[in-house]
Design an enzyme around this catalytic site. Structure first.
Site, PDB file in Angstrom:
ATOM      1  N   SER A 177      29.895  47.944  55.042  1.00 44.11           N
ATOM      2  CA  SER A 177      29.345  47.178  56.160  1.00 44.11           C
ATOM      3  C   SER A 177      28.626  48.024  57.204  1.00 44.11           C
ATOM      4  O   SER A 177      28.778  47.812  58.410  1.00 44.11           O
ATOM      5  CB  SER A 177      30.431  46.342  56.857  1.00 44.11           C
ATOM      6  N   SER A 219      16.566  56.108  65.455  1.00 44.54           N
ATOM      7  CA  SER A 219      17.734  56.202  64.571  1.00 44.54           C
ATOM      8  C   SER A 219      17.762  57.562  63.914  1.00 44.54           C
ATOM      9  O   SER A 219      16.735  58.043  63.409  1.00 44.54           O
ATOM     10  CB  SER A 219      17.670  55.130  63.492  1.00 44.54           C
ATOM     11  N   ASP A 247      32.234  40.306  57.486  1.00 42.73           N
ATOM     12  CA  ASP A 247      31.940  41.676  57.907  1.00 42.73           C
ATOM     13  C   ASP A 247      31.762  41.779  59.417  1.00 42.73           C
ATOM     14  O   ASP A 247      32.295  42.678  60.068  1.00 42.73           O
ATOM     15  CB  ASP A 247      30.692  42.191  57.190  1.00 42.73           C
ATOM     16  N   GLY A 257      28.899  49.517  50.561  1.00 40.32           N
ATOM     17  CA  GLY A 257      29.731  48.322  50.675  1.00 40.32           C
ATOM     18  C   GLY A 257      30.757  48.420  51.784  1.00 40.32           C
ATOM     19  O   GLY A 257      31.772  47.727  51.758  1.00 40.32           O
ATOM     20  N   TYR A 298      24.675  38.120  44.425  1.00 36.71           N
ATOM     21  CA  TYR A 298      25.494  37.578  45.527  1.00 36.71           C
ATOM     22  C   TYR A 298      25.068  36.139  45.812  1.00 36.71           C
ATOM     23  O   TYR A 298      25.896  35.228  45.902  1.00 36.71           O
ATOM     24  CB  TYR A 298      25.321  38.450  46.781  1.00 36.71           C
ATOM     25  N   GLU A 326      38.023  38.480  48.537  1.00 37.52           N
ATOM     26  CA  GLU A 326      36.601  38.785  48.292  1.00 37.52           C
ATOM     27  C   GLU A 326      35.841  37.530  47.860  1.00 37.52           C
ATOM     28  O   GLU A 326      36.304  36.773  47.002  1.00 37.52           O
ATOM     29  CB  GLU A 326      36.503  39.866  47.211  1.00 37.52           C
ATOM     30  N   HIS A 327      34.692  37.332  48.477  1.00 40.37           N
ATOM     31  CA  HIS A 327      33.834  36.161  48.226  1.00 40.37           C
ATOM     32  C   HIS A 327      34.560  34.856  48.568  1.00 40.37           C
ATOM     33  O   HIS A 327      34.254  33.805  48.022  1.00 40.37           O
ATOM     34  CB  HIS A 327      33.319  36.146  46.779  1.00 40.37           C
ATOM     35  N   THR A 328      35.519  34.961  49.454  1.00 35.16           N
ATOM     36  CA  THR A 328      36.207  33.768  49.944  1.00 35.16           C
ATOM     37  C   THR A 328      35.624  33.317  51.282  1.00 35.16           C
ATOM     38  O   THR A 328      35.802  32.171  51.669  1.00 35.16           O
ATOM     39  CB  THR A 328      37.714  34.042  50.118  1.00 35.16           C
TER      40      THR A 328
HETATM   41  C1  GAF Z   1      29.594  40.993  51.587  1.00 36.89           C
HETATM   42  C2  GAF Z   1      29.277  39.873  52.554  1.00 36.89           C
HETATM   43  F1  GAF Z   1      28.523  40.333  53.595  1.00 36.89           F
HETATM   44  C3  GAF Z   1      30.544  39.208  53.082  1.00 36.89           C
HETATM   45  O1  GAF Z   1      30.194  38.087  53.858  1.00 36.89           O
HETATM   46  C4  GAF Z   1      31.490  38.820  51.954  1.00 36.89           C
HETATM   47  O2  GAF Z   1      31.042  37.664  51.297  1.00 36.89           O
HETATM   48  C5  GAF Z   1      31.659  39.977  50.976  1.00 36.89           C
HETATM   49  O3  GAF Z   1      30.421  40.508  50.536  1.00 36.89           O
HETATM   50  C6  GAF Z   1      32.458  39.566  49.765  1.00 36.89           C
HETATM   51  O4  GAF Z   1      33.763  39.259  50.114  1.00 36.89           O
HETATM   52  O5  GAF Z   1      30.219  42.057  52.253  1.00 36.89           O
END
Ligand code: GAF
Length: 386
Positions: free
Chosen positions: A129, A70, A175, A127, A227, A36-38
């Protein structure tokens, strides 16, 4: 209204445009197993596609005009080439569609005018996507309708450009890569620096395991600003350490790197990213060896790192993780960008209901709104249905 998302997209298309679509394209939501956040640190991620999908039914229309219905709002929006001059003219859910057309045109593609109808089973704001699923379904439709030269491995960057450049969210590549490139029964091991992938078998069924996805129902608290702040902090730290990205700090060089950073908060951010990259590599090694059960502690360690070092969890997700673990989950962690969203727990399949009940009970004790939950198996990435 039928329960089947593809049928709903077709029905929506017929009622909005009084005729049949030329085809239907589906893209899934995703859960991130670990990492995550990598992604925006040029590191490693391991997402898998969910069996929940967004479907775009579409047909060409003359001229440079795009019309989109939609089921989400029940409304139809339309925009033409003039309104794509720059970001900001199309807003709300339509921005993700307009962003894809905008990014394609920016990249020099002759985008066909089109009518689209969108239906989705991917919950919004959880969360998972839903935005990448929408982008990917629309992109796949436009690529096929226009015969555009954009193979699947180049589509994630284009969809990410839509999100960064048009919608204005500074997200990484995870994502869009997940929803486009994942395969059923596998997790996607993605190197976010060069976008190379390996499809790692993630066979829950034969191991008698399940992934329980718990929707924390926590309201997103300042998620966008936080973020962007995390991303800035990571980029500043990389600059300070003289590396292109935090991915370049090796695990065995972490202590030295931390010793060079004065600010305690920045040290915590760096520690999360560097240890999280290592946890992805360790998870991949275990899955390659068929040791699915043994990844549990890595998931839980990832959650602790997000909670204590990256500081992106909220009481609802921490409660869900603790309750799941107390009820016998092998590992549990928040998945996605943070500040709410979903928790995933690796559980023995026959324990899934008991773990979900334990989370619901813990929520009741804390006075939180009841969580949602579903068990999932890794599904396929974006595809044309017919
Ligand atoms: C969100 C972002 F869209 C991704 O790119 C990613 O950074 C994620 O947060 C964290 O891992 O989903």
């Amino acid at each position: 209204m039928t329960d089947d998302v593809a049928a709903r997209a077709t029905a929506g298309f017929r009622s909005a445009y009084a005729g049949p679509p030329a085809g239907r394209w589906a893209a899934p939501g995703r859960a991130n197993l670990i990492g995550e956040h990598t992604d925006y640190n040029d590191g490693f991620v391991l997402p898998f596609a969910l069996p929940l999908r967004t479907v775009a039914a579409a047909a060409p229309q003359p001229g440079e005009r795009w019309t989109v219905w939609s089921e989400l709002s029940g409304e139809t929006i339309a925009f033409d080439a003039d309104e794509l001059a720059g970001p900001g003219r199309v807003t709300g859910w339509g921005a993700y569609v307009a962003g894809v057309v905008w990014a394609l045109r920016e990249a020099g593609h002759a985008v066909p005018g089109a009518r689209l109808a969108i239906a989705s089973d991917v919950p919004l704001g959880s969360g998972l996507s839903s935005s990448a699923a929408l982008e990917a379904a629309v992109l796949a439709a436009l690529v096929d309708l226009g015969g555009l030269d954009l193979p699947a491995d180049r589509q994630p960057r284009l969809a990410q450009r839509a999100e960064n450049g048009y919608v204005g969210a500074p997200t990484g590549i995870m994502d869009q890569s997940a929803v486009i490139r994942c395969r059923a029964g596998h997790a996607l091991f993605l190197d976010c620096r060069d976008e190379s992938v390996e499809h790692i078998p993630f066979d829950l069924d034969t191991s008698g395991l399940a992934v329980l996805v718990v929707d924390s129902r926590a309201p997103h608290r300042h998620a966008d600003g936080e973020y962007a702040a995390r991303r800035r902090s990571c980029e500043a730290a990389a600059g300070l350490l003289g590396v292109a990205a935090l991915r370049d700090v090796p695990t065995d060089g972490l202590a030295d790197a931390l010793a060079r950073i004065d600010d305690a908060e920045t040290r915590r951010r760096v520690r999360h990213v560097v240890t999280e990259d290592q946890r992805v590599l360790d998870t991949v090694a275990l899955l390659r060896a068929g040791k699915v059960r043994e990844i549990g502690p890595l998931l839980t360690a990832s959650h602790a790192s997000m909670r204590d070092d990256f500081e992106i969890t909220v009481p609802e997700v921490d409660t869900a993780v603790e309750a799941a673990l107390s009820a016998g989950a092998l590992g549990a962690r928040m998945t996605g960008g943070g500040f709410g969203g979903c928790v995933l727990a690796l559980v023995d399949a026959e324990r899934a209901d008991a773990v979900a009940a334990a989370v619901t009970a813990a929520y009741g004790e804390r006075g939180f709104a009841a969580p949602g939950h579903v068990t999932v198996l890794p599904g396929p990435g974006a595809t044309r249905l017919d």
